[in-house]
Scaffold this active site. Structure first.
Site, PDB file in Angstrom:
ATOM      1  N   LEU A 182      38.655  22.021 -51.447  1.00  0.00           N
ATOM      2  CA  LEU A 182      39.985  21.946 -52.073  1.00  0.00           C
ATOM      3  C   LEU A 182      40.707  23.285 -51.989  1.00  0.00           C
ATOM      4  O   LEU A 182      41.925  23.362 -52.021  1.00  0.00           O
ATOM      5  CB  LEU A 182      39.833  21.543 -53.538  1.00  0.00           C
ATOM      6  CG  LEU A 182      39.400  20.097 -53.784  1.00  0.00           C
ATOM      7  CD1 LEU A 182      39.034  19.899 -55.235  1.00  0.00           C
ATOM      8  CD2 LEU A 182      40.508  19.147 -53.366  1.00  0.00           C
ATOM      9  N   GLY A 186      38.385  30.109 -54.068  1.00  0.00           N
ATOM     10  CA  GLY A 186      38.614  31.094 -55.123  1.00  0.00           C
ATOM     11  C   GLY A 186      38.105  32.418 -54.571  1.00  0.00           C
ATOM     12  O   GLY A 186      37.632  32.485 -53.437  1.00  0.00           O
ATOM     13  N   LYS A 187      38.143  33.444 -55.396  1.00  0.00           N
ATOM     14  CA  LYS A 187      37.737  34.772 -54.919  1.00  0.00           C
ATOM     15  C   LYS A 187      36.225  34.794 -54.670  1.00  0.00           C
ATOM     16  O   LYS A 187      35.733  35.397 -53.727  1.00  0.00           O
ATOM     17  CB  LYS A 187      38.102  35.833 -55.965  1.00  0.00           C
ATOM     18  CG  LYS A 187      38.387  37.192 -55.338  1.00  0.00           C
ATOM     19  CD  LYS A 187      39.248  38.047 -56.246  1.00  0.00           C
ATOM     20  CE  LYS A 187      38.434  39.240 -56.742  1.00  0.00           C
ATOM     21  NZ  LYS A 187      38.779  39.640 -58.087  1.00  0.00           N
ATOM     22  N   PHE A 188      35.472  34.064 -55.508  1.00  0.00           N
ATOM     23  CA  PHE A 188      34.007  34.189 -55.441  1.00  0.00           C
ATOM     24  C   PHE A 188      33.340  33.003 -54.777  1.00  0.00           C
ATOM     25  O   PHE A 188      32.151  32.832 -54.863  1.00  0.00           O
ATOM     26  CB  PHE A 188      33.452  34.410 -56.849  1.00  0.00           C
ATOM     27  CG  PHE A 188      33.981  35.677 -57.455  1.00  0.00           C
ATOM     28  CD1 PHE A 188      35.029  35.628 -58.373  1.00  0.00           C
ATOM     29  CD2 PHE A 188      33.487  36.905 -57.058  1.00  0.00           C
ATOM     30  CE1 PHE A 188      35.539  36.804 -58.897  1.00  0.00           C
ATOM     31  CE2 PHE A 188      34.004  38.079 -57.593  1.00  0.00           C
ATOM     32  CZ  PHE A 188      35.038  38.029 -58.504  1.00  0.00           C
ATOM     33  N   GLY A 189      34.140  32.121 -54.155  1.00  0.00           N
ATOM     34  CA  GLY A 189      33.504  30.979 -53.508  1.00  0.00           C
ATOM     35  C   GLY A 189      34.516  29.874 -53.299  1.00  0.00           C
ATOM     36  O   GLY A 189      35.717  30.078 -53.431  1.00  0.00           O
ATOM     37  N   HIS A 190      34.017  28.687 -52.986  1.00  0.00           N
ATOM     38  CA  HIS A 190      34.909  27.573 -52.645  1.00  0.00           C
ATOM     39  C   HIS A 190      34.898  26.520 -53.738  1.00  0.00           C
ATOM     40  O   HIS A 190      33.966  26.450 -54.535  1.00  0.00           O
ATOM     41  CB  HIS A 190      34.424  26.925 -51.340  1.00  0.00           C
ATOM     42  CG  HIS A 190      34.581  27.822 -50.155  1.00  0.00           C
ATOM     43  ND1 HIS A 190      33.959  29.049 -50.078  1.00  0.00           N
ATOM     44  CD2 HIS A 190      35.295  27.691 -49.018  1.00  0.00           C
ATOM     45  CE1 HIS A 190      34.291  29.626 -48.915  1.00  0.00           C
ATOM     46  NE2 HIS A 190      35.099  28.825 -48.260  1.00  0.00           N
ATOM     47  N   ASP A 243      46.017  35.364 -68.457  1.00  0.00           N
ATOM     48  CA  ASP A 243      46.288  35.340 -67.010  1.00  0.00           C
ATOM     49  C   ASP A 243      47.129  34.125 -66.634  1.00  0.00           C
ATOM     50  O   ASP A 243      46.833  33.435 -65.659  1.00  0.00           O
ATOM     51  CB  ASP A 243      44.951  35.319 -66.249  1.00  0.00           C
ATOM     52  CG  ASP A 243      45.138  35.769 -64.802  1.00  0.00           C
ATOM     53  OD1 ASP A 243      44.230  35.563 -63.991  1.00  0.00           O
ATOM     54  OD2 ASP A 243      46.234  36.283 -64.500  1.00  0.00           O
ATOM     55  N   LYS A 297      49.747  32.360 -64.876  1.00  0.00           N
ATOM     56  CA  LYS A 297      50.621  32.555 -63.708  1.00  0.00           C
ATOM     57  C   LYS A 297      50.526  31.297 -62.849  1.00  0.00           C
ATOM     58  O   LYS A 297      49.581  30.516 -62.989  1.00  0.00           O
ATOM     59  CB  LYS A 297      50.179  33.791 -62.920  1.00  0.00           C
ATOM     60  CG  LYS A 297      48.746  33.765 -62.420  1.00  0.00           C
ATOM     61  CD  LYS A 297      48.356  35.087 -61.799  1.00  0.00           C
ATOM     62  CE  LYS A 297      46.899  35.053 -61.347  1.00  0.00           C
ATOM     63  NZ  LYS A 297      46.410  36.368 -60.953  1.00  0.00           N
ATOM     64  N   ASN A 326      47.330  29.864 -61.426  1.00  0.00           N
ATOM     65  CA  ASN A 326      46.284  29.321 -62.323  1.00  0.00           C
ATOM     66  C   ASN A 326      46.698  28.008 -62.947  1.00  0.00           C
ATOM     67  O   ASN A 326      46.097  27.572 -63.929  1.00  0.00           O
ATOM     68  CB  ASN A 326      45.981  30.333 -63.442  1.00  0.00           C
ATOM     69  CG  ASN A 326      45.216  31.510 -62.895  1.00  0.00           C
ATOM     70  OD1 ASN A 326      44.651  31.440 -61.814  1.00  0.00           O
ATOM     71  ND2 ASN A 326      45.232  32.608 -63.625  1.00  0.00           N
ATOM     72  N   ASP A 362      41.175  28.238 -64.659  1.00  0.00           N
ATOM     73  CA  ASP A 362      40.743  29.613 -64.435  1.00  0.00           C
ATOM     74  C   ASP A 362      40.817  30.506 -65.674  1.00  0.00           C
ATOM     75  O   ASP A 362      41.689  31.373 -65.794  1.00  0.00           O
ATOM     76  CB  ASP A 362      41.603  30.243 -63.329  1.00  0.00           C
ATOM     77  CG  ASP A 362      40.770  31.277 -62.567  1.00  0.00           C
ATOM     78  OD1 ASP A 362      41.130  31.644 -61.449  1.00  0.00           O
ATOM     79  OD2 ASP A 362      39.735  31.680 -63.141  1.00  0.00           O
ATOM     80  N   THR A 422      40.510  50.694 -93.241  1.00  0.00           N
ATOM     81  CA  THR A 422      40.978  52.051 -93.003  1.00  0.00           C
ATOM     82  C   THR A 422      40.713  52.452 -91.560  1.00  0.00           C
ATOM     83  O   THR A 422      39.736  52.034 -90.960  1.00  0.00           O
ATOM     84  CB  THR A 422      40.236  53.046 -93.913  1.00  0.00           C
ATOM     85  OG1 THR A 422      40.564  54.350 -93.450  1.00  0.00           O
ATOM     86  CG2 THR A 422      38.713  52.848 -93.800  1.00  0.00           C
TER      87      THR A 422
END
Ligand SMILES: CC(=O)N[C@H]1CCN(c2c(Cl)cnc3[nH]c(-c4cn(C)nc4C)nc23)C1
Length: 278
Positions: A21, A24-28, A138, A140, A143, A156, A173
């Site tokens: 689909l 992503g940055k770390f995988g599919h 995040d 945007k 996402n 995400d 305080t």
């Protein structure tokens, strides 16, 4: 409450894997079908090696912990996860109409009705999150996904956090706090109001409000809140008024999300069903 899906020990054999689909940055992320129920899901595959070298394991654990406990029509469900020698797998809700930013690229910018409908549903999702002391941090277009009925889904939660109770630093305080804690500008749930304001602007104009060629220029425009509304496309003054009440430097002075839902622009343009039907 945890469902049966949460408790079950999933393995890759429980799924038929379909087309990729997206990446992503770390995988599919793959389309997948759970064999017993024929339930269609999105299977996010992350490589442990990449997670390790980017030191994001704790962030991933937090993402799973947070997203698996959130239940809202405008928040992408995380049904569960499992892992093997090399990979971590997240079993996510499948959003049938894909990524919102592709729609935005295709149409350049959205009508006021479409923008207001999306902003209202995101505000409701964020009110729900903040009620559980979760801030997304995040928000945007990248996402945001679109469900089968055209409803928006926040995905995400990689950057979301539980706001720890700040009693210690808010009304307790400050005397005993080291300089680095007194100095650090703690951020709170109001960061999501700012991001939603940026998103609303981008929905209506097709570009984010503080865009600039150089990062340093964008940074300066943000801290100066250098907010300008171009003459084209023509946007109602009600929309500009709402955006101006969200993009406020002092986070405590941003329009609360509950008030956003009562703003004339939202009342006039947002489809009450929270779904944009075109
Ligand atoms: C960082 C990241 O995970 N980005 C995206 C990739 C796909 N993914 C999806 C996730 Cl996590 C869930 N549902 C999806 N649906 C789609 C999709 C549907 N169509 C028709 N086209 C697409 C694409 N993608 C997803 C999230």
């Amino acid at each position: 409450e945890s469902t049966a899906a949460e408790k079950k020990r999933w393995t890759l054999n429980d799924f038929d894997i379909g087309k990729p689909l997206g990446r992503g940055k770390f995988g599919h992320v793959y389309l997948a079908r759970e064999k017993r129920s024929n339930h269609i899901v999105a299977l996010k595959v992350l490589f442990k090696s990449q997670l390790k070298q980017s030191q994001v394991e704790h962030q991933l654990r937090r993402e799973v912990e947070i997203q698996s406990h959130l239940r809202h029509p405008n928040i992408l469900r995380l049904y569960g996860y499992f892992y093997d020698q090399k990979r971590v797998y997240l079993i996510l809700e499948y959003a049938a109409k894909g990524e919102l930013y592709k729609e935005l690229q295709k149409y350049k910018y959205f009508s006021e009705r479409r923008a207001a409908t999306y902003v209202a549903s995101l505000a409701r999702a964020l009110i729900y999150c903040h009620g559980k002391h979760v801030i997304h941090r995040d928000i945007k277009p990248e996402n945001l996904l679109v469900g089968a009925q055209g409803e928006l889904k926040i995905a995400d939660f990689g950057w979301s956090v539980h706001t720890f109770n700040r009693r210690r630093t808010m009304c307790g305080t400050l005397d005993y706090l080291p300089p680095e804690m007194v100095e650090s500008v703690e951020h709170d749930a109001n960061v999501d109001i700012w991001s939603l304001g940026v998103l609303c602007y981008e929905f209506l104009y097709g570009v984010p409000p503080f865009e600039a060629k150089e990062h340093s220029d964008t940074y300066r425009r943000i801290i100066q809140v250098d907010l300008k509304f171009p003459p084209k496309p023509i946007v109602s003054s009600a929309a500009k008024d709402l955006i101006s009440q969200m993009l406020v430097k002092d986070s405590s002075k941003r329009l609360p999300l509950q008030k956003l839902l009562e703003h004339p622009w939202i009342v006039q343009y947002a489809d009450p069903s929270g779904v944009y039907r075109g």
